[in-house]
Design a protein around this motif. Structure first.
Motif, PDB file in Angstrom:
ATOM      1  N   GLU A  98      24.970 -34.110 -29.805  1.00 41.17           N
ATOM      2  CA  GLU A  98      24.683 -33.879 -29.003  1.00 41.17           C
ATOM      3  C   GLU A  98      26.535 -33.743 -28.123  1.00 41.17           C
ATOM      4  O   GLU A  98      26.643 -32.880 -27.469  1.00 41.17           O
ATOM      5  CB  GLU A  98      24.196 -34.766 -28.007  1.00 41.17           C
ATOM      6  CG  GLU A  98      22.158 -34.482 -28.551  1.00 41.17           C
ATOM      7  CD  GLU A  98      21.394 -34.780 -27.612  1.00 41.17           C
ATOM      8  OE1 GLU A  98      21.870 -35.465 -26.243  1.00 41.17           O
ATOM      9  OE2 GLU A  98      20.209 -35.155 -28.076  1.00 41.17           O
ATOM     10  N   ARG A  99      26.628 -34.770 -27.427  1.00 38.01           N
ATOM     11  CA  ARG A  99      28.055 -35.012 -26.349  1.00 38.01           C
ATOM     12  C   ARG A  99      28.991 -35.011 -27.306  1.00 38.01           C
ATOM     13  O   ARG A  99      30.225 -34.335 -26.266  1.00 38.01           O
ATOM     14  CB  ARG A  99      27.611 -36.088 -25.770  1.00 38.01           C
ATOM     15  CG  ARG A  99      28.508 -36.159 -24.065  1.00 38.01           C
ATOM     16  CD  ARG A  99      28.170 -37.031 -22.781  1.00 38.01           C
ATOM     17  NE  ARG A  99      26.838 -36.149 -22.719  1.00 38.01           N
ATOM     18  CZ  ARG A  99      25.572 -37.087 -22.053  1.00 38.01           C
ATOM     19  NH1 ARG A  99      25.773 -38.366 -22.251  1.00 38.01           N
ATOM     20  NH2 ARG A  99      24.760 -36.563 -21.883  1.00 38.01           N
ATOM     21  N   TYR A 100      29.202 -36.265 -28.477  1.00 35.90           N
ATOM     22  CA  TYR A 100      30.452 -35.999 -28.437  1.00 35.90           C
ATOM     23  C   TYR A 100      31.205 -35.886 -30.530  1.00 35.90           C
ATOM     24  O   TYR A 100      31.870 -36.106 -30.820  1.00 35.90           O
ATOM     25  CB  TYR A 100      31.079 -37.638 -29.102  1.00 35.90           C
ATOM     26  CG  TYR A 100      30.433 -38.492 -27.872  1.00 35.90           C
ATOM     27  CD1 TYR A 100      31.154 -38.807 -27.237  1.00 35.90           C
ATOM     28  CD2 TYR A 100      28.955 -38.949 -27.367  1.00 35.90           C
ATOM     29  CE1 TYR A 100      31.980 -39.886 -26.419  1.00 35.90           C
ATOM     30  CE2 TYR A 100      29.279 -39.710 -26.149  1.00 35.90           C
ATOM     31  CZ  TYR A 100      30.289 -40.330 -25.777  1.00 35.90           C
ATOM     32  OH  TYR A 100      30.504 -40.806 -24.058  1.00 35.90           O
ATOM     33  N   ARG A 101      29.624 -34.727 -30.785  1.00 36.73           N
ATOM     34  CA  ARG A 101      30.267 -33.798 -31.053  1.00 36.73           C
ATOM     35  C   ARG A 101      30.735 -34.208 -32.887  1.00 36.73           C
ATOM     36  O   ARG A 101      31.215 -34.135 -34.137  1.00 36.73           O
ATOM     37  CB  ARG A 101      31.381 -32.369 -31.265  1.00 36.73           C
ATOM     38  CG  ARG A 101      31.090 -31.441 -30.210  1.00 36.73           C
ATOM     39  CD  ARG A 101      32.222 -30.697 -29.155  1.00 36.73           C
ATOM     40  NE  ARG A 101      33.077 -30.191 -30.567  1.00 36.73           N
ATOM     41  CZ  ARG A 101      34.065 -30.147 -30.618  1.00 36.73           C
ATOM     42  NH1 ARG A 101      34.411 -29.619 -28.830  1.00 36.73           N
ATOM     43  NH2 ARG A 101      34.596 -29.407 -30.923  1.00 36.73           N
ATOM     44  N   VAL A 102      29.818 -35.696 -33.330  1.00 31.90           N
ATOM     45  CA  VAL A 102      29.981 -36.172 -34.701  1.00 31.90           C
ATOM     46  C   VAL A 102      28.907 -35.798 -35.401  1.00 31.90           C
ATOM     47  O   VAL A 102      27.345 -36.218 -35.176  1.00 31.90           O
ATOM     48  CB  VAL A 102      29.208 -38.169 -34.312  1.00 31.90           C
ATOM     49  CG1 VAL A 102      29.551 -38.640 -35.508  1.00 31.90           C
ATOM     50  CG2 VAL A 102      31.121 -38.567 -33.102  1.00 31.90           C
ATOM     51  N   ASP A 103      28.728 -35.856 -36.415  1.00 36.23           N
ATOM     52  CA  ASP A 103      28.116 -35.158 -37.780  1.00 36.23           C
ATOM     53  C   ASP A 103      28.344 -35.953 -38.838  1.00 36.23           C
ATOM     54  O   ASP A 103      29.013 -35.382 -39.941  1.00 36.23           O
ATOM     55  CB  ASP A 103      28.297 -33.357 -37.522  1.00 36.23           C
ATOM     56  CG  ASP A 103      27.162 -32.592 -38.426  1.00 36.23           C
ATOM     57  OD1 ASP A 103      26.040 -33.305 -39.054  1.00 36.23           O
ATOM     58  OD2 ASP A 103      27.236 -31.850 -38.869  1.00 36.23           O
ATOM     59  N   ASP A 104      27.539 -36.717 -38.458  1.00 36.48           N
ATOM     60  CA  ASP A 104      27.485 -37.707 -39.348  1.00 36.48           C
ATOM     61  C   ASP A 104      26.515 -38.670 -39.726  1.00 36.48           C
ATOM     62  O   ASP A 104      26.427 -39.513 -38.133  1.00 36.48           O
ATOM     63  CB  ASP A 104      28.851 -39.072 -38.934  1.00 36.48           C
ATOM     64  CG  ASP A 104      29.425 -38.980 -41.035  1.00 36.48           C
ATOM     65  OD1 ASP A 104      28.159 -39.894 -40.849  1.00 36.48           O
ATOM     66  OD2 ASP A 104      30.708 -40.329 -40.246  1.00 36.48           O
ATOM     67  N   PRO A 105      25.646 -38.845 -40.801  1.00 33.43           N
ATOM     68  CA  PRO A 105      24.294 -39.255 -40.642  1.00 33.43           C
ATOM     69  C   PRO A 105      24.653 -41.024 -40.751  1.00 33.43           C
ATOM     70  O   PRO A 105      23.811 -41.727 -40.268  1.00 33.43           O
ATOM     71  CB  PRO A 105      23.514 -38.797 -41.833  1.00 33.43           C
ATOM     72  CG  PRO A 105      24.637 -38.038 -41.981  1.00 33.43           C
ATOM     73  CD  PRO A 105      25.572 -37.599 -41.698  1.00 33.43           C
ATOM     74  N   ALA A 106      25.399 -41.207 -41.056  1.00 35.10           N
ATOM     75  CA  ALA A 106      25.575 -42.762 -41.315  1.00 35.10           C
ATOM     76  C   ALA A 106      25.911 -43.385 -40.258  1.00 35.10           C
ATOM     77  O   ALA A 106      25.806 -44.528 -39.799  1.00 35.10           O
ATOM     78  CB  ALA A 106      27.132 -43.103 -42.930  1.00 35.10           C
TER      79      ALA A 106
END
Length: 200
Positions: A98-106
């Motif tokens: 949401e806030r840090y724009r990390v798109d990484d399920p791991a």
């Protein structure tokens, strides 16, 4: 896997949202996680980012945790309702996207599991969980033993010891034990027994 902002940008946002001692702890976990990832052949960038952001939901007060979890559709068990602070791990796993724009399920999973562990923990999960226990700001009787293990032992050996210490601490305090912690420890022990039997 994609990171929508730089590490420095993430760090800047985190610093604005956490109290100084929590921010210093987060930097310590990031540094320790990166060291452990290098030692065990895991992705160092993922470890550093997961370490930095593992406590990002600690910006919320304990009394806000249940509401924040419910807003995100996070399942809340009886242990979490009794100890809402535990929810910061699951809330943090949502906040990184949401806030840090990390798109990484791991990375999300490692953050979700960093407090109580869980079944089927990956190397990254274990690294973040253990880095949180031994980062340079930690000071408790067993920490030097665990830091030595971080330099000398296998990943499973050191996580098993950390889980055992954690369970002893919780038992001594008379607090609730999260079933995920028991499951994480049992899984390592069962794997050890299987490997020992296979070697005979």
């Amino acid at each position: 896997m994609s990171f929508g902002m730089t590490y420095e940008e993430m760090k800047g946002i985190l610093q604005m949202r956490l109290k100084p001692s929590r921010f210093r702890h987060s930097l310590g976990v990031a540094e320790t996680a990166e060291f452990l990832a290098h030692r065990f052949g895991a992705d160092e960038q993922r470890a550093r980012i997961a370490g930095l952001l593992h406590d990002c939901a600690r910006e919320y007060r304990n009394e806000e945790m249940v509401h924040e979890a419910e807003q995100r559709g996070i399942s809340i068990g009886m242990v979490e309702r009794s100890m809402p602070l535990l929810l910061h791990a699951s809330i943090g796993a949502c906040l990184v996207r949401e806030r840090y724009r990390v798109d990484d399920p791991a990375v999300e999973q490692a953050i979700r599991r960093h407090t109580v562990g869980g079944a089927g923990m990956t190397s990254l999960d274990k690294i973040i969980w253990f880095a949180d226990m031994i980062e340079p700001g930690r000071n408790y009787p067993e920490v030097e033993k665990l830091r030595r293990m971080a330099r000398e032992s296998s990943l499973d050996e050191m996580v098993f010891e950390g889980l055992s210490d954690s369970l002893r601490f919780v038992l001594d305090k008379g607090n609730l034990i999260h079933p995920d912690t028991v499951q994480a420890r049992n899984e390592i022990l069962l794997n050890r027994h299987r490997n020992d039997n296979a070697a005979v």
